[in-house]
Design a protein around this motif. Structure first.
Motif, PDB file in Angstrom:
ATOM      1  N   ALA A  50       0.734  -1.353   0.276  1.00 20.73           N
ATOM      2  CA  ALA A  50       0.078  -0.132  -0.677  1.00 20.73           C
ATOM      3  C   ALA A  50       0.964   1.090  -0.088  1.00 20.73           C
ATOM      4  O   ALA A  50       2.161   1.612   1.050  1.00 20.73           O
ATOM      5  N   LEU A  51       0.435   2.215  -0.661  1.00 21.56           N
ATOM      6  CA  LEU A  51       0.745   3.480  -0.237  1.00 21.56           C
ATOM      7  C   LEU A  51      -0.464   3.976   0.675  1.00 21.56           C
ATOM      8  O   LEU A  51      -0.752   4.279   0.107  1.00 21.56           O
ATOM      9  N   VAL A  52       0.393   4.731   1.809  1.00 25.41           N
ATOM     10  CA  VAL A  52      -1.061   5.751   2.951  1.00 25.41           C
ATOM     11  C   VAL A  52       0.787   6.266   3.542  1.00 25.41           C
ATOM     12  O   VAL A  52       1.475   6.865   3.362  1.00 25.41           O
ATOM     13  N   SER A  53      -0.423   7.371   3.343  1.00 27.38           N
ATOM     14  CA  SER A  53      -0.073   9.325   4.432  1.00 27.38           C
ATOM     15  C   SER A  53      -1.516   9.061   4.411  1.00 27.38           C
ATOM     16  O   SER A  53      -2.610   9.966   3.537  1.00 27.38           O
ATOM     17  N   ASN A  54      -1.533  10.017   6.366  1.00 29.89           N
ATOM     18  CA  ASN A  54      -2.670  10.559   6.799  1.00 29.89           C
ATOM     19  C   ASN A  54      -2.438  12.018   5.974  1.00 29.89           C
ATOM     20  O   ASN A  54      -3.706  12.646   5.776  1.00 29.89           O
ATOM     21  N   ALA A  55      -1.754  12.363   5.384  1.00 35.26           N
ATOM     22  CA  ALA A  55      -1.511  13.533   5.483  1.00 35.26           C
ATOM     23  C   ALA A  55      -1.873  14.084   3.953  1.00 35.26           C
ATOM     24  O   ALA A  55      -2.317  14.892   3.695  1.00 35.26           O
TER      25      ALA A  55
END
Length: 157
Positions: A50-55
């Motif tokens: 996965a690619l993940v970034s809360n921002a």
């Protein structure tokens, strides 16, 4: 007026998923102005990780992916670690198994995510169960798609 933050996790990053991600980016400001919603793509789920970034993920991060790519990360781990929002399922449909969309949709509903799917497989195999899971979790499950690959498949909004 401040916009309501709406995290979006995208399952599948083929033609439909890429087009959806592009639409979210292209229409972000228009949706903010018209509906008061700040749509932010926070995860892209694929079979290999996965690619993940809360921002939020932008086009450059999606193209490069190196600093936010997490190989082997399971959908339930990703969804459980992010602010709740909407899962957009754009995985290739299987009307025999419903996978990979069925498992991802179940994980999303169990984690308190609203779901919109373009896949018919999960709905064919377990419509009643998915609707019941959504009801118990207090979230919505919606679907939108076309029958031909060349037609637009998701309504943004």
């Amino acid at each position: 007026m401040s916009a309501k933050h709406v995290p979006i996790a995208l399952a599948g990053f083929g033609h439909v998923g890429r087009a959806f991600a592009a639409l979210v980016g292209e229409r972000r400001e228009a949706v903010r102005a018209r509906y008061g919603l700040d749509l932010r793509l926070v995860a892209v789920l694929r079979r290999s990780g996965a690619l993940v970034s809360n921002a939020g993920l932008d086009g450059a991060a999606l193209a490069a992916g190196t600093d936010v790519w997490r190989p082997g990360l399971a959908p339930d781990a990703v969804l459980g670690g992010l602010d709740r929002g909407v899962l957009a399922d754009c995985t290739p449909p299987s009307i025999r198994t419903g996978e990979p969309g069925l498992g991802i949709i179940r994980a999303a509903l169990a984690s308190g995510w609203h779901v919109v799917t373009a896949g018919k497989g999960p709905l064919i195999l377990d419509y009643a169960g998915l609707v019941d899971s959504a009801r118990r979790a207090g979230v919505e499950i919606r679907y939108s798609a076309a029958t031909a690959a060349a037609l637009p498949t998701l309504d943004v909004g």
